[in-house]
Write a protein that holds these residues in place. Structure first.
Motif, PDB file in Angstrom:
ATOM      1  N   VAL A 116     -48.589 -16.585 -40.839  1.00  0.00           N
ATOM      2  CA  VAL A 116     -47.628 -16.673 -41.866  1.00  0.00           C
ATOM      3  C   VAL A 116     -46.983 -18.104 -42.184  1.00  0.00           C
ATOM      4  CG1 VAL A 116     -45.835 -15.746 -43.291  1.00  0.00           C
ATOM      5  CG2 VAL A 116     -47.138 -14.194 -41.797  1.00  0.00           C
ATOM      6  N   HIS A 133     -51.426 -16.225 -44.700  1.00  0.00           N
ATOM      7  CA  HIS A 133     -50.502 -15.882 -45.857  1.00  0.00           C
ATOM      8  C   HIS A 133     -49.669 -17.356 -45.777  1.00  0.00           C
ATOM      9  CE1 HIS A 133     -51.622 -11.864 -45.919  1.00  0.00           C
ATOM     10  NE2 HIS A 133     -51.662 -11.795 -44.755  1.00  0.00           N
ATOM     11  N   MET A 137     -46.871 -18.574 -47.458  1.00  0.00           N
ATOM     12  CA  MET A 137     -45.628 -18.328 -48.414  1.00  0.00           C
ATOM     13  C   MET A 137     -44.701 -19.312 -48.735  1.00  0.00           C
ATOM     14  SD  MET A 137     -46.604 -15.128 -48.092  1.00  0.00           S
ATOM     15  CE  MET A 137     -45.275 -14.055 -48.719  1.00  0.00           C
ATOM     16  N   GLU A 139     -41.072 -10.710 -44.667  1.00  0.00           N
ATOM     17  CA  GLU A 139     -41.435  -9.249 -45.059  1.00  0.00           C
ATOM     18  C   GLU A 139     -42.785  -9.149 -44.601  1.00  0.00           C
ATOM     19  OE1 GLU A 139     -39.468  -6.735 -45.707  1.00  0.00           O
ATOM     20  OE2 GLU A 139     -37.940  -7.909 -45.462  1.00  0.00           O
ATOM     21  N   LYS A 140     -43.593 -10.149 -45.041  1.00  0.00           N
ATOM     22  CA  LYS A 140     -44.983 -10.111 -44.546  1.00  0.00           C
ATOM     23  C   LYS A 140     -45.165 -10.359 -43.140  1.00  0.00           C
ATOM     24  CE  LYS A 140     -48.226  -9.911 -46.803  1.00  0.00           C
ATOM     25  NZ  LYS A 140     -48.929  -8.665 -46.970  1.00  0.00           N
ATOM     26  N   GLN A 200     -44.663  -7.098 -41.574  1.00  0.00           N
ATOM     27  CA  GLN A 200     -45.786  -5.907 -41.466  1.00  0.00           C
ATOM     28  C   GLN A 200     -46.759  -6.270 -40.616  1.00  0.00           C
ATOM     29  OE1 GLN A 200     -47.088  -6.199 -45.904  1.00  0.00           O
ATOM     30  NE2 GLN A 200     -45.208  -5.922 -46.627  1.00  0.00           N
TER      31      GLN A 200
END
Length: 217
Positions: A79, A105, A107, A130-131, A134
């Motif tokens: 991320v 990801h 972001m 939040e990602k 997860q």
């Protein structure tokens, strides 16, 4: 060859043999000590790893670890909290060739001085977190890299207490989490298993050299 030359050569040969013998004895002693230490290191656990400091190499080191995971066939994820707007080499490599093993990801929307919108930066950081939660909670992933999350924490886009609480209470026991970026919070350093500070000695930017593909991104 004279007798003197023969004697000199024999002395040199004897000296070399003596040096080799001393070296072998020293290394044998060192091996015994190392083996004794290694015998006590049998445990494994998912690590919290922090790469911080003013020097280059924080993200590069983290991506090197991701490549290791990919090479071993371990599922992993990245991320990016700041560099999401960049077309980076690591992003091209991982998404183009190893998308089956590594989720990527992006972001972030760029550095804070580029967006010039605090509310937008906070929203992007929180979406990234939040990602990240997860992904970290997924026990099938061996490693999750949170690239430049320390910058988001430094500017209070994320609450350090929330990050620390999640990592200490919700991270699966065998999942490694790598957090990069300058100025890591003391609270994060406190809970980390491995902390490396990159020290800046010289940087080409100070000599008028811009960021270049293959070096910075």
């Amino acid at each position: 060859m004279t007798s003197h030359e023969n004697a000199t050569e024999d002395e040199a040969s004897g000296s070399e043999s003596s040096q080799e013998a001393r070296h072998a004895a020293k290394m044998a002693k060192k091996k015994v000590a190392r083996d004794k230490i290694m015998a006590t290191k049998s445990g494994e656990k998912g690590l919290i790893i922090v790469h911080t400091g003013a020097g280059k190499g924080k993200s590069s080191s983290a991506f090197g670890m991701i490549v290791r995971c990919v090479a071993h066939g371990f599922p992993c994820a990245v991320v990016q909290f700041i560099k999401g707007a960049w077309d980076t080499g690591e992003r091209r490599l991982l998404t183009g060739h190893f998308g089956d093993l590594c989720q990527f990801h992006a972001m972030g929307e760029g550095f804070t001085w580029e967006t010039q919108d605090r509310a937008r930066d906070i929203a992007a950081a929180q979406a990234g977190w939040e990602k990240a939660k997860q992904l970290i909670a997924d026990p099938n992933l061996r490693m999750v890299v949170l690239d430049e999350i320390n910058i988001a924490l430094r500017y209070d886009y994320l609450a350090i207490a929330d990050v620390v609480d999640f990592l200490t209470t919700s991270k699966p026991p065998m999942t490694h989490v790598v957090l990069t970026g300058r100025n890591a919070k003391e609270e994060l350093i406190e809970i980390a298993d491995l902390v490396t500070e990159m020290t800046l000695v010289k940087h080409p930017f100070r000599s008028g050299i811009k960021a270049q593909p293959g070096v910075e991104f």
